[in-house]
Design a protein around this motif. Structure first.
Motif, mmCIF file in Angstrom:
data_model
loop_
_atom_site.group_PDB
_atom_site.id
_atom_site.type_symbol
_atom_site.label_atom_id
_atom_site.label_comp_id
_atom_site.label_asym_id
_atom_site.label_seq_id
_atom_site.Cartn_x
_atom_site.Cartn_y
_atom_site.Cartn_z
ATOM 1 N N VAL A 1 0.851 -1.192 0.000
ATOM 2 C CA VAL A 1 0.000 0.000 0.000
ATOM 3 C C VAL A 1 0.884 1.239 0.000
ATOM 4 C CG1 VAL A 1 -1.807 1.253 1.237
ATOM 5 C CG2 VAL A 1 -1.750 -1.234 1.356
ATOM 6 N N GLY A 2 0.648 2.145 -0.929
ATOM 7 C CA GLY A 2 1.464 3.365 -0.943
ATOM 8 C C GLY A 2 0.924 4.384 -1.937
ATOM 9 N N GLU A 3 1.463 5.571 -1.845
ATOM 10 C CA GLU A 3 1.051 6.656 -2.741
ATOM 11 C C GLU A 3 1.554 6.371 -4.156
ATOM 12 O OE1 GLU A 3 -0.759 9.225 -1.683
ATOM 13 O OE2 GLU A 3 -0.688 8.635 0.413
ATOM 14 N N LYS B 1 6.087 0.781 -5.741
ATOM 15 C CA LYS B 1 5.488 -0.534 -5.456
ATOM 16 C C LYS B 1 5.835 -1.533 -6.575
ATOM 17 C CE LYS B 1 1.414 1.465 -5.177
ATOM 18 N NZ LYS B 1 1.829 2.890 -5.324
ATOM 19 N N ASN C 1 -2.990 1.825 -4.495
ATOM 20 C CA ASN C 1 -2.685 3.177 -4.050
ATOM 21 C C ASN C 1 -3.474 3.440 -2.779
ATOM 22 O OD1 ASN C 1 -0.998 3.662 -6.082
ATOM 23 N ND2 ASN C 1 -2.302 5.116 -7.174
ATOM 24 N N THR C 2 -2.907 4.233 -1.890
ATOM 25 C CA THR C 2 -3.556 4.509 -0.609
ATOM 26 C C THR C 2 -4.977 5.035 -0.825
ATOM 27 O OG1 THR C 2 -1.343 5.208 -0.032
ATOM 28 C CG2 THR C 2 -3.031 5.522 1.638
ATOM 29 N N ARG D 1 -0.253 -6.470 5.398
ATOM 30 C CA ARG D 1 -0.253 -5.210 4.671
ATOM 31 C C ARG D 1 1.136 -4.590 4.841
ATOM 32 N NH1 ARG D 1 -4.006 0.082 5.005
ATOM 33 N NH2 ARG D 1 -2.320 1.593 4.856
ATOM 34 N N ASP E 1 3.277 -1.261 4.130
ATOM 35 C CA ASP E 1 3.214 0.136 3.697
ATOM 36 C C ASP E 1 4.511 0.509 2.988
ATOM 37 O OD1 ASP E 1 0.612 1.090 4.575
ATOM 38 O OD2 ASP E 1 1.326 0.563 6.573
#
Ligand SMILES: Nc1ncnc2c1ncn2[C@@H]1O[C@H](COP(=O)(O)OP(=O)(O)OP(=O)(O)O)[C@@H](O)[C@H]1O
Ligand SMILES: [Mg+2]
Length: 297
Positions: A58-60, A65, A173-174, A193, A195
């Protein structure tokens, strides 16, 4: 694309998806991300009676990723099958498709999805942007991600059992996770999960110098350009850090602007590949920054 590859399942000939081979140069090392990579690799170790886990990254946007997953494929030596998630994916798309055959001796070809191919072949399936898939489309994943490790295809009329080497990872995406976009029956199976945050400045700087060796060779001037970039970024965006993608786009455009300046107008567009040697300056960086990041209006 090369020739399609085929596989036999219970006497039926099916076409498989092609693995994705990232075009990474030898010098394109992964910068940082040791902890995230270790967590994925640890999740993938199976125990007797306890199947490998299916982590969710999970990330911007643009934090890395995909890049992390490519590295995992490289270091495990497994083939990587990428399934790109979007709103129109159906449950059957996740499993198998059918099309008119190019072979005059056959009417139809079954085509296994990247997920089904990874399961059959023992590769890695990476479902990218999983948060964009609708709940209905996600149903086939349930049996894949628990002890059952199989995938049923209505179209094919077969059950595909996971090869012992099969591994799964997904990314989102977050923002796509906000409002519990993923239904609980899938969310609870996507564990752990992980991050993927914004890399620190030192790592971003290294990414720029590694991706663009020309910048690395500028030595002290490269540090000056990087400092200027951080200054401009802070002034424009405050505490929101830049992503690796933001930064690489900026320095890429800066080099292009320097090259365009050095070339005469008729050469800059017509002679691709012939790079005039041109050192980027503060002016090119500011122009690239203005173009990409300055707020308009
Ligand atoms: N740790 C890293 N080392 C080297 N390059 C990186 C690293 N992280 C990201 N990059 C580079 O930054 C760019 C963006 O990364 P990537 O596409 O993996 O981001 P993402 O998180 O998948 O973005 P999105 O959410 O938009 O799909 C790519 O060019 C990638 O190669
Ligand atoms: Mg991505």
């Amino acid at each position: 694309m090369g020739q399609p590859a085929f596989l036999r399942i219970n006497g039926k000939t099916v076409q498989v998806s092609s693995p994705y081979q990232p075009a990474l140069r030898v010098e394109d090392e992964l910068i940082g991300r040791n902890q995230e990579a270790r967590m994925v690799l640890a999740s993938w170790i199976g125990q007797s009676g306890f199947p490998p886990l299916a982590p969710l990254l999970v990330g911007e946007a643009g934090v890395g990723k995909n890049r992390l997953v490519y590295e995992l494929a490289r270091c495990t030596g497994k083939n990587l099958y990428v399934f790109q998630g979007h709103e129109d994916v159906t449950a059957e798309d996740l499993v198998c498709a059918v099309r008119f055959s190019d072979d005059p001796l056959r009417k139809m070809d079954y085509i296994l999805s990247p997920l089904a191919t990874a399961m059959a072949r023992g590769g890695i399936c990476f479902v990218d942007e999983i948060g964009k898939l609708r709940s209905r489309a996600l149903a086939p994943l349930v049996s894949v991600l628990d002890e059952r490790r199989y995938l049923d295809s209505n179209l094919l009329g077969e059950r595909i059992m996971a090869h012992p080497g099969f591994r799964f990872v997904a990314a989102t995406n977050t923002v796509d996770l906000a409002g519990n976009a993923l239904p609980e029956f899938i969310h609870s199976r996507l564990r752990p999960r992980i991050d993927v945050g914004f890399p620190p400045r030192e790592e971003i700087d290294r990414m720029v110098k590694t991706r663009f060796p020309r910048i690395g060779r500028l030595e002290r001037d490269s540090d000056r350009l990087l400092s200027l970039f951080w200054q401009l970024w802070r002034k424009e965006r405050g505490d929101v850090p830049p992503s690796p993608r933001d930064t690489l786009y900026l320095f890429g455009l800066m080099l292009n602007l320097a090259d365009a300046d050095a070339a005469s107008p008729d050469r800059s567009l017509s002679q691709e590949g012939e790079k005039p040697p041109a050192n980027p300056t503060r002016k090119h960086l500011e122009a690239a920054f203005q173009q990409l990041f300055a707020k308009t209006g």
